[in-house]
Design a protein around this motif. Structure first.
Motif, PDB file in Angstrom:
ATOM      1  N   ASP A  62       4.697   4.705  -2.277  1.00 51.54           N
ATOM      2  CA  ASP A  62       4.638   4.624  -0.597  1.00 51.54           C
ATOM      3  C   ASP A  62       3.806   3.364  -0.257  1.00 51.54           C
ATOM      4  N   VAL A  63       3.693   2.598  -0.736  1.00 52.94           N
ATOM      5  CA  VAL A  63       3.179   1.161  -0.108  1.00 52.94           C
ATOM      6  C   VAL A  63       3.785   0.771   1.102  1.00 52.94           C
ATOM      7  N   ARG A  64       3.226   0.920   2.342  1.00 54.03           N
ATOM      8  CA  ARG A  64       4.150   0.287   3.505  1.00 54.03           C
ATOM      9  C   ARG A  64       3.791  -1.132   3.588  1.00 54.03           C
ATOM     10  N   THR A  65       4.813  -2.017   3.331  1.00 58.32           N
ATOM     11  CA  THR A  65       4.484  -3.162   3.530  1.00 58.32           C
ATOM     12  C   THR A  65       6.099  -3.940   4.033  1.00 58.32           C
ATOM     13  N   ALA A  66       5.765  -5.115   4.684  1.00 59.54           N
ATOM     14  CA  ALA A  66       7.055  -5.651   5.513  1.00 59.54           C
ATOM     15  C   ALA A  66       7.968  -6.038   4.479  1.00 59.54           C
ATOM     16  N   GLY A  67       7.544  -6.404   3.091  1.00 63.50           N
ATOM     17  CA  GLY A  67       8.412  -6.715   2.111  1.00 63.50           C
ATOM     18  C   GLY A  67       7.486  -6.951   0.705  1.00 63.50           C
ATOM     19  N   THR A  68       8.098  -6.965  -0.487  1.00 61.76           N
ATOM     20  CA  THR A  68       7.184  -7.239  -1.444  1.00 61.76           C
ATOM     21  C   THR A  68       6.885  -8.830  -1.489  1.00 61.76           C
ATOM     22  N   ASP A  69       7.616  -9.645  -0.600  1.00 62.95           N
ATOM     23  CA  ASP A  69       7.124 -11.136  -0.629  1.00 62.95           C
ATOM     24  C   ASP A  69       6.063 -11.335   0.467  1.00 62.95           C
ATOM     25  N   ALA A  70       5.682 -10.424   1.205  1.00 69.31           N
ATOM     26  CA  ALA A  70       4.449 -10.548   2.041  1.00 69.31           C
ATOM     27  C   ALA A  70       3.184 -10.658   1.272  1.00 69.31           C
ATOM     28  N   PRO A  71       2.325 -11.420   2.206  1.00 71.48           N
ATOM     29  CA  PRO A  71       1.116 -11.754   1.330  1.00 71.48           C
ATOM     30  C   PRO A  71       0.441 -10.292   1.278  1.00 71.48           C
ATOM     31  N   ILE A  72      -0.346 -10.118   0.146  1.00 74.09           N
ATOM     32  CA  ILE A  72      -0.908  -8.516   0.440  1.00 74.09           C
ATOM     33  C   ILE A  72      -2.155  -8.686   1.347  1.00 74.09           C
ATOM     34  N   SER A  73      -2.497  -9.644   1.685  1.00 71.11           N
ATOM     35  CA  SER A  73      -3.646  -9.429   2.888  1.00 71.11           C
ATOM     36  C   SER A  73      -3.104  -9.042   4.077  1.00 71.11           C
ATOM     37  N   SER A  74      -1.903  -8.922   4.202  1.00 76.55           N
ATOM     38  CA  SER A  74      -1.233  -8.625   5.314  1.00 76.55           C
ATOM     39  C   SER A  74      -1.063  -7.049   5.587  1.00 76.55           C
ATOM     40  N   LEU A  75      -1.290  -6.543   4.291  1.00 80.18           N
ATOM     41  CA  LEU A  75      -1.291  -4.867   4.330  1.00 80.18           C
ATOM     42  C   LEU A  75      -2.704  -4.396   4.829  1.00 80.18           C
ATOM     43  N   SER A  76      -2.507  -3.288   5.464  1.00 84.70           N
ATOM     44  CA  SER A  76      -3.783  -2.711   5.921  1.00 84.70           C
ATOM     45  C   SER A  76      -4.540  -2.244   4.636  1.00 84.70           C
ATOM     46  N   GLY A  77      -5.679  -1.871   4.670  1.00 83.60           N
ATOM     47  CA  GLY A  77      -6.685  -1.391   3.698  1.00 83.60           C
ATOM     48  C   GLY A  77      -6.136  -0.211   2.817  1.00 83.60           C
ATOM     49  N   GLY A  78      -5.614   0.817   3.468  1.00 81.46           N
ATOM     50  CA  GLY A  78      -5.099   1.960   2.755  1.00 81.46           C
ATOM     51  C   GLY A  78      -3.768   1.440   1.986  1.00 81.46           C
ATOM     52  N   ASN A  79      -3.028   0.704   2.586  1.00 80.35           N
ATOM     53  CA  ASN A  79      -1.997   0.225   1.593  1.00 80.35           C
ATOM     54  C   ASN A  79      -2.335  -0.735   0.583  1.00 80.35           C
ATOM     55  N   GLN A  80      -3.114  -1.547   0.767  1.00 80.02           N
ATOM     56  CA  GLN A  80      -3.632  -2.603  -0.502  1.00 80.02           C
ATOM     57  C   GLN A  80      -4.182  -1.547  -1.606  1.00 80.02           C
ATOM     58  N   GLN A  81      -4.921  -0.452  -0.991  1.00 78.94           N
ATOM     59  CA  GLN A  81      -5.421   0.354  -2.100  1.00 78.94           C
ATOM     60  C   GLN A  81      -4.288   1.131  -2.881  1.00 78.94           C
ATOM     61  N   LYS A  82      -3.358   1.333  -1.976  1.00 80.69           N
ATOM     62  CA  LYS A  82      -2.153   2.189  -2.770  1.00 80.69           C
ATOM     63  C   LYS A  82      -1.368   1.303  -3.731  1.00 80.69           C
ATOM     64  N   ALA A  83      -1.330  -0.092  -3.134  1.00 77.83           N
ATOM     65  CA  ALA A  83      -0.856  -1.078  -4.129  1.00 77.83           C
ATOM     66  C   ALA A  83      -1.612  -1.135  -5.425  1.00 77.83           C
ATOM     67  N   VAL A  84      -2.999  -1.124  -5.298  1.00 75.50           N
ATOM     68  CA  VAL A  84      -3.737  -1.076  -6.624  1.00 75.50           C
ATOM     69  C   VAL A  84      -3.578  -0.118  -7.428  1.00 75.50           C
ATOM     70  N   LEU A  85      -3.532   1.302  -6.609  1.00 74.03           N
ATOM     71  CA  LEU A  85      -3.282   2.406  -7.472  1.00 74.03           C
ATOM     72  C   LEU A  85      -1.963   2.059  -8.337  1.00 74.03           C
ATOM     73  N   ALA A  86      -1.081   1.654  -7.427  1.00 76.09           N
ATOM     74  CA  ALA A  86       0.383   1.671  -8.125  1.00 76.09           C
ATOM     75  C   ALA A  86       0.254   0.705  -9.371  1.00 76.09           C
ATOM     76  N   ARG A  87      -0.333  -0.279  -9.279  1.00 77.18           N
ATOM     77  CA  ARG A  87      -0.543  -1.082 -10.380  1.00 77.18           C
ATOM     78  C   ARG A  87      -1.247  -0.637 -11.533  1.00 77.18           C
ATOM     79  N   GLU A  88      -2.285   0.049 -11.316  1.00 75.17           N
ATOM     80  CA  GLU A  88      -3.109   0.570 -12.514  1.00 75.17           C
ATOM     81  C   GLU A  88      -2.607   2.035 -12.963  1.00 75.17           C
ATOM     82  N   LEU A  89      -2.085   2.531 -11.969  1.00 70.05           N
ATOM     83  CA  LEU A  89      -1.520   4.101 -12.585  1.00 70.05           C
ATOM     84  C   LEU A  89      -0.097   3.648 -13.176  1.00 70.05           C
ATOM     85  N   SER A  90       0.357   2.722 -13.017  1.00 72.18           N
ATOM     86  CA  SER A  90       1.813   2.338 -13.633  1.00 72.18           C
ATOM     87  C   SER A  90       1.872   2.101 -14.912  1.00 72.18           C
TER      88      SER A  90
END
Lengths: 541, 411
Positions: A426-454
């Protein structure tokens, strides 16, 4: 609860905001905010992250200009064009992140902000004596600022803010880095400053502090004032409902804890707040402490910093699979170094780290990940993500070897994998090609979780301050993921300075103290909070 | 026209540089039209002029390609001159001392060129090892190694025990024997044009580099290391090895440029073989902003300027150094406008993609960023409070320091 009657509005308010709005491009940070602060009162501004609290502060302190609306001080229009203007007219601010130069002494730091050509040391000494007399704020002018504890540094910040005899002080999230004892000391200082007739604006998202020290509160949500009034007329439940826009009853215990619904005081919690926390239902399937074999084991770990200081001192730790182990403690007691050693960013001076029986003490981050160690680093921007790269690249950087076709990167496979992860976590992003800095802090953290927990296999997760800087929705997501991981048999280690959160999330909590771990304290013990708070001061249980 | 587009800015900067250069030409005692005509003739006046421009451009492109590869990993290779010298020395050693006279071209040419790559790479690896093992700034080491490389070149062409041709009289020039015939770079075969296979070689190198940087995992890892070494390390990238490899590769490309120079007419090694190609190549790499396609164009433009400058001196009597001034002005104007494009009107951190900026590694001793919750004050606060209440601002460190590209900061 200290709630003296609000000052009668006969005197002109020390600060009055009417209809203040501030927009940044299309985003509305503040929307027609009205606020009135009287001399001698502690006015708490509450709200989640992104509610506009800091913008409000920056407008009053002259760092930002309002897009519309007016600011008045003592009935006069107030339009500071920069912070120096604001200070000159009696407004000072204590920032969330300290603005002291660590290599200078306290005296030099305090003299820095003063105008004029001559350094008025004698005048400073007189003023310091006055402040100690009036507020009990004692600082050692000859101490090197960098060597002081966080609490002592904040005292210096407060003294710095009081030096020019302000009649309005703004505190921006002042307690984020303080331990429980320091928070209590800080709150009593704030009370004394207000009692001396100064208007105080306290920006926070911790309810317990508000109920202890505040006179009035204004709650912001999404840039609007959604409620407020004298705290004698508002319950904690009212405030929470205003802040998050939903009822307290449905709150997860960890969310309640991160709001500070449970008091930071070790004993004698006010009735109103304990009520709220107790009503929060225990989440279903909360794992029972399992005394299984340790997945992550640390033995006799020693870390010496480059300056020779011993940051981790013969530390032992075992995290069994299926359980969540917490490490509490005031920052700077070796927790950060422990996480760095576990992640492979820092080399231990002595001792061993084993993962599922494999010695990984000398292994780099790559092999550790291959063995199933996921790490959520403390400093997201520094260690966890590369802001300029895309979401997909950040998600998959660690496993590019699996995504090659004929020596080239298989972009289509990358996109597919990334889109799958983004959807599952549930990472809210405009697309997987968007720079990750364009995401909110919470969604960046979700992305980090997604990477580490997967990671596959996933055996152990080390999470440092996983909820820091996140709003409630994001905290909820992070906590849920960590619990799910533990429920599936993964060993989870959480390092945090938010004691309440740890108590609600973990099975047992250790306390880091001077490079060692004290405890463990089982969190189902009703006196757990007491015990942990005592251990944080170094008392052996 | 979008004034902020890099292309329009580049054109404006070029126009401004030419105007100032024209003024300087007038001051040097020539009419601007006369200077312009001489410059034009030198650049496009004949097949010969175009051919020699292309040769110069090929050398510049090789150096620029290397520079871009190292810059991906946030390493600045200022050592093109020294690497060219070492590449040339290695090439000539192989081409005059190792290979027998009758070596066929398909052996001799590759041998000489490979030797030049090895020479340049070894020279750069000194700086790379110092950088990786000891944290010594590669800007300083590569720059200083230029002087050592130039001095080495001087030594080998002046001493018979090294590469100087046998002295038969006092008029024997301090230069090497010519390379064996087989090691001469073939011409491209355009009538009356001196353009050599170096042009094709340089283009091939740029294409390969572009593919590696943009399409492979190594390229992505290099970029990630350049943007954030700690995060890349955390994600399993071998930061040291990537840095070492990229700077050494940069040296290899510059060394190849040296090899190409000695394998072209007059096929001898003499003092001043690099004659500023190292620095002009660096300029081409910088101006190309990390894009190899742009590097091709910039190298071509600078190559034209070089050969145009020679004719400027011959035909109009204006010192050829005027073209160096033009080049310098071009850099100043473009660098100045780059600040504008990447920071926006009020310094609101806008930046163009694909331009890895040199930045200080964040200080770990300070208070932990991200604190308890609310982001640092600043305009970024605005982006928060979206529909789902996400704290956008926390995503972006508003106070990220802006630094110039060449600024060197490290713990």
């Amino acid at each position: 609860m200290t709630a003296p009657p609000a000052t009668a509005p006969a005197v002109a308010p020390a600060l009055r905001l009417s209809g203040v709005s501030r927009t940044f491009g299309a985003t509305v940070a503040l929307d027609a905010v009205d606020l009135e602060v009287s001399p001698g009162e502690v006015h708490c501004v509450l709200g989640e992250n992104g509610a506009g609290k800091s913008t409000l502060c920056n407008i009053v302190f002259g760092s930002l200009r309002p897009s519309s609306g007016s600011v008045e001080r003592d009935g006069e229009p107030f339009t500071p064009s920069n912070p120096a203007d604001a200070i000159a007219s009696g407004v000072t601010m204590v920032h969330q992140h300290f603005s002291l130069l660590p290599n200078l002494t306290v005296r030099e730091n305090l003299l820095l902000g003063r105008g004029g050509v001559r350094l008025d040391r004698a005048g400073l000494a007189r003023r310091l004596a006055e402040l100690e007399e009036a507020y009990g704020l004692a600082v050692d002018p000859d101490a090197t600022t960098g060597a002081l504890s966080v609490g002592a540094r904040q005292q210096v910040e407060i003294v710095k803010a009081l030096l020019p005899r302000p009649d309005l002080i703004l505190f921006d999230e002042p307690t984020g880095v303080l331990g429980p004892a320091e928070i209590a000391g800080f709150l009593s200082t704030v009370r004394r400053i207000a009692d001396a007739g100064t208007a105080v604006v306290l920006i926070t998202h911790k309810l317990a502090e508000v109920t202890q020290v505040g006179d009035r509160a204004t709650v912001l949500r999404g840039g609007r004032v959604v409620g407020g009034g004298p705290l004698s007329e508002l319950t904690s439940d009212d405030l929470v409902t205003l802040m998050i826009g939903r009822e307290v009853g449905g709150l997860d215990s960890v969310l309640a804890a991160s709001l500070g619904l449970t008091s930071p005081e070790p004993v004698g919690s006010p009735a109103a707040t304990t009520g709220a926390a107790a009503e929060a239902p225990e989440p279903a399937g909360s794992p029972v402490p399992a005394a299984g074999p340790a997945v992550l084991e640390v033995r006799d770990l020693v870390v010496d910093a480059t300056d020779g200081a011993r940051t981790v001192d013969h530390l032992d730790l075992a995290v069994p699979g299926g359980s969540i182990v917490g490490i509490a403690g005031v920052e700077g007691n070796g927790q950060s170094e422990l996480v760095s050693v576990l992640s492979g960013a820092l080399t231990a001076s002595a001792g061993t780290v084993t993962l599922d029986g494999t010695d990984v003490t000398a292994a780099g981050p790559g092999p550790r990940a291959a063995l199933g160690l996921g790490v959520i680093p403390e400093d997201r921007h520094h260690d966890a993500i590369v802001g300029e790269l895309t979401v997909a690249q950040n998600l998959l950087l660690g496993r590019l070897d699996e995504l090659r076709r004929f020596g080239m990167l298989d972009r289509r496979a990358m996109r597919r994998r990334a889109e799958d992860l983004v959807a599952r976590y549930d990472v809210r992003t405009a697309g997987t090609d968007a720079p990750i800095s364009s995401l909110s802090g919470g969604n960046q953290q979700k992305a980090v979780l997604a990477r580490e927990l997967s990671l596959d296999p996933l055996r152990c997760v080390v999470a440092a301050h996983p909820t820091r800087g996140l709003d409630l929705g994001a905290v909820d997501g992070v906590v849920r993921r960590l619990r799910e991981a533990a429920a599936s048999g993964v060993a989870v280690l959480v390092v945090s300075s938010e004691l309440s959160e740890l108590l609600a999330l973990c099975d047992v909590v250790h306390v880091a103290y001077r490079g060692r771990l004290l405890g463990p304290v089982p969190t189902d013990d009703p006196t757990a909070r007491d015990q942990v708070a005592r251990l944080m001061t170094g008392a052996v249980a | 026209m979008n004034l902020r587009h890099p292309l329009s800015l580049g054109l404006l900067a070029a126009a401004a540089a030419l105007v100032v250069s024209g003024l300087l030409a007038t001051l040097a005692g020539s009419s601007p039209t006369e200077a312009a005509v001489a410059l034009w003739d030198g650049m496009f006046g004949s097949a010969y002029a175009i051919g020699s421009s292309l040769n110069a451009a090929a050398v510049l492109l090789l150096v620029a390609t290397g520079f871009i590869i190292a810059f991906r990993a946030n390493l600045v290779n200022v050592g093109g001159e020294g690497q060219i010298c070492l590449g040339a020395i290695f090439a000539v050693t192989v081409g005059t001392r190792v290979l027998p006279d009758s070596t066929p071209a398909f052996v001799a040419l590759p041998a000489v060129l490979v030797a030049s790559v090895v020479g340049g790479a070894l020279w750069a690896s000194i700086a790379a090892v110092l950088r990786v093992r000891r944290g010594v700034s590669e800007v300083i080491t590569t720059l200083l190694l230029n002087f050592v490389g130039l001095a080495l070149l001087l030594l080998v062409v002046h001493e018979e025990m090294f590469l100087r041709q046998p002295m038969s009289s006092s008029e024997t020039l301090p230069q090497s024997l010519p390379l064996v015939d087989g090691a001469h770079l073939p011409l491209l075969g355009i009538p009356r044009s001196p353009a050599t296979a170096a042009v094709a070689l340089a283009l091939l190198g740029a294409v390969v580099a572009a593919v590696v940087l943009h399409r492979t995992s190594t390229g992505l890892r290099l970029r990630s290391v350049g943007l954030s070494a700690p995060a890349s390390h955390r994600l399993g990238a071998r930061v040291d090895r990537l840095r070492l490899g990229s700077l050494t590769t940069a040296g290899g490309f510059a060394g190849l440029a040296g090899g190409v120079l000695v394998a072209s007419a007059p096929h001898v090694l003499a003092e001043g073989v690099s004659s500023g190609y190292g620095f002009s190549g660096l300029v081409a790499g910088l101006l190309a902003r990390g894009s190899l396609a742009a590097a091709v164009l910039v190298s071509a433009a600078l190559g034209l300027l070089v050969s145009g400058g020679i004719n400027l001196q011959l035909a109009a009597g204006i010192p050829a150094s005027l073209t160096q001034i033009t080049e310098a002005l071009l850099i100043l104007f473009i660098a100045g406008s780059a600040l504008w494009t990447t920071t926006g009107p009020r310094g609101a951190g806008r930046r163009s993609a694909g331009w890895p900026r040199r930045r200080p590694e964040p200080d770990r001793s300070g208070p932990p960023p991200g604190g308890a919750s609310e982001p640092s004050p600043g305009p970024a606060t605005a982006t928060g409070s979206g529909p789902d209440g996400d704290p956008g601002p926390a995503a972006r460190p508003a106070d990220r320091p802006r630094t110039t590209h060449l600024e060197e900061t490290r713990r």
